[in-house]
Design a protein around this motif. Structure first.
Motif, PDB file in Angstrom:
ATOM      1  N   MET A  27      14.211   1.021   9.857  1.00  0.00           N
ATOM      2  CA  MET A  27      13.418   2.035   9.207  1.00  0.00           C
ATOM      3  C   MET A  27      13.458   1.877   7.685  1.00  0.00           C
ATOM      4  O   MET A  27      12.454   2.071   7.030  1.00  0.00           O
ATOM      5  N   LEU A  28      14.621   1.545   7.161  1.00  0.00           N
ATOM      6  CA  LEU A  28      14.728   1.389   5.712  1.00  0.00           C
ATOM      7  C   LEU A  28      13.878   0.231   5.202  1.00  0.00           C
ATOM      8  O   LEU A  28      13.238   0.333   4.158  1.00  0.00           O
ATOM      9  N   ARG A  29      13.849  -0.868   5.945  1.00  0.00           N
ATOM     10  CA  ARG A  29      13.046  -2.016   5.516  1.00  0.00           C
ATOM     11  C   ARG A  29      11.545  -1.689   5.580  1.00  0.00           C
ATOM     12  O   ARG A  29      10.775  -2.094   4.707  1.00  0.00           O
ATOM     13  N   TRP A  30      11.135  -0.955   6.614  1.00  0.00           N
ATOM     14  CA  TRP A  30       9.744  -0.545   6.723  1.00  0.00           C
ATOM     15  C   TRP A  30       9.382   0.330   5.526  1.00  0.00           C
ATOM     16  O   TRP A  30       8.356   0.112   4.872  1.00  0.00           O
ATOM     17  N   ALA A  31      10.225   1.317   5.241  1.00  0.00           N
ATOM     18  CA  ALA A  31       9.968   2.224   4.123  1.00  0.00           C
ATOM     19  C   ALA A  31       9.924   1.460   2.799  1.00  0.00           C
ATOM     20  O   ALA A  31       9.077   1.724   1.941  1.00  0.00           O
ATOM     21  N   GLU A  32      10.837   0.512   2.621  1.00  0.00           N
ATOM     22  CA  GLU A  32      10.851  -0.292   1.392  1.00  0.00           C
ATOM     23  C   GLU A  32       9.553  -1.083   1.258  1.00  0.00           C
ATOM     24  O   GLU A  32       8.976  -1.168   0.167  1.00  0.00           O
ATOM     25  N   SER A  33       9.071  -1.640   2.347  1.00  0.00           N
ATOM     26  CA  SER A  33       7.814  -2.396   2.323  1.00  0.00           C
ATOM     27  C   SER A  33       6.631  -1.499   1.981  1.00  0.00           C
ATOM     28  O   SER A  33       5.762  -1.864   1.183  1.00  0.00           O
ATOM     29  N   VAL A  34       6.602  -0.334   2.580  1.00  0.00           N
ATOM     30  CA  VAL A  34       5.518   0.612   2.298  1.00  0.00           C
ATOM     31  C   VAL A  34       5.578   1.064   0.843  1.00  0.00           C
ATOM     32  O   VAL A  34       4.554   1.134   0.152  1.00  0.00           O
ATOM     33  N   LEU A  35       6.766   1.344   0.355  1.00  0.00           N
ATOM     34  CA  LEU A  35       6.912   1.749  -1.042  1.00  0.00           C
ATOM     35  C   LEU A  35       6.464   0.647  -1.996  1.00  0.00           C
ATOM     36  O   LEU A  35       5.878   0.926  -3.044  1.00  0.00           O
ATOM     37  N   ALA A  36       6.738  -0.607  -1.645  1.00  0.00           N
ATOM     38  CA  ALA A  36       6.289  -1.719  -2.482  1.00  0.00           C
ATOM     39  C   ALA A  36       4.770  -1.752  -2.554  1.00  0.00           C
ATOM     40  O   ALA A  36       4.192  -1.937  -3.641  1.00  0.00           O
ATOM     41  N   VAL A  37       4.108  -1.561  -1.420  1.00  0.00           N
ATOM     42  CA  VAL A  37       2.644  -1.559  -1.391  1.00  0.00           C
ATOM     43  C   VAL A  37       2.101  -0.376  -2.199  1.00  0.00           C
ATOM     44  O   VAL A  37       1.161  -0.529  -2.997  1.00  0.00           O
ATOM     45  N   LEU A  38       2.684   0.789  -2.007  1.00  0.00           N
ATOM     46  CA  LEU A  38       2.242   1.973  -2.749  1.00  0.00           C
ATOM     47  C   LEU A  38       2.427   1.785  -4.250  1.00  0.00           C
ATOM     48  O   LEU A  38       1.546   2.124  -5.049  1.00  0.00           O
ATOM     49  N   THR A  39       3.567   1.229  -4.638  1.00  0.00           N
ATOM     50  CA  THR A  39       3.846   0.999  -6.050  1.00  0.00           C
ATOM     51  C   THR A  39       2.842   0.020  -6.639  1.00  0.00           C
ATOM     52  O   THR A  39       2.296   0.241  -7.726  1.00  0.00           O
ATOM     53  N   GLU A  40       2.572  -1.047  -5.910  1.00  0.00           N
ATOM     54  CA  GLU A  40       1.605  -2.049  -6.364  1.00  0.00           C
ATOM     55  C   GLU A  40       0.213  -1.441  -6.502  1.00  0.00           C
ATOM     56  O   GLU A  40      -0.578  -1.851  -7.358  1.00  0.00           O
ATOM     57  N   ALA A  41      -0.085  -0.441  -5.684  1.00  0.00           N
ATOM     58  CA  ALA A  41      -1.384   0.229  -5.739  1.00  0.00           C
ATOM     59  C   ALA A  41      -1.435   1.305  -6.819  1.00  0.00           C
ATOM     60  O   ALA A  41      -2.446   1.983  -6.983  1.00  0.00           O
ATOM     61  N   GLY A  42      -0.314   1.493  -7.540  1.00  0.00           N
ATOM     62  CA  GLY A  42      -0.301   2.467  -8.631  1.00  0.00           C
ATOM     63  C   GLY A  42       0.137   3.859  -8.242  1.00  0.00           C
ATOM     64  O   GLY A  42      -0.010   4.803  -9.022  1.00  0.00           O
TER      65      GLY A  42
END
Length: 93
Positions: free
Chosen positions: A1-16
């Motif tokens: 779950m933590l890795r999934w959340a980290e991946s999603v956060l990376a995408v969100l961050t990249e999207a601003g």
């Protein structure tokens, strides 16, 4: 779950998406995924519940009966990906 959340956060961050908006976006996406999994297992659109709703009185439940008739043609992938697209569009991602 933590890795999934980290991946999603990376995408969100990249999207601003940042700060509290990113927190809410992550939680919203997580809630959507968990909810979609539960709905597919507990009440799939192809299941008997949808058929039962189509048999309700259209006079009393006009929107439910019409939507249930349409729902019978929606596959699990279409339901999940379509809902996810709506959520992401709302986030502006």
């Amino acid at each position: 779950m933590l890795r999934w959340a980290e991946s999603v956060l990376a995408v969100l961050t990249e999207a601003g998406v940042e700060g509290e908006r990113r927190v809410v976006a992550l939680r919203g996406l997580l809630s959507y995924v968990i909810g979609a999994i539960q709905l597919e297992h507990l009440g799939a659109l192809s299941g008997p519940g949808t058929t039962a709703i189509t048999e309700l009185s259209p006079a009393e439940f006009p929107h439910m009966t019409e939507t249930a008739r349409d729902a019978r043609n929606v596959g699990a992938d279409q339901e999940f990906l379509g809902g996810l697209a709506l959520l992401l569009d709302g986030l502006g991602v």
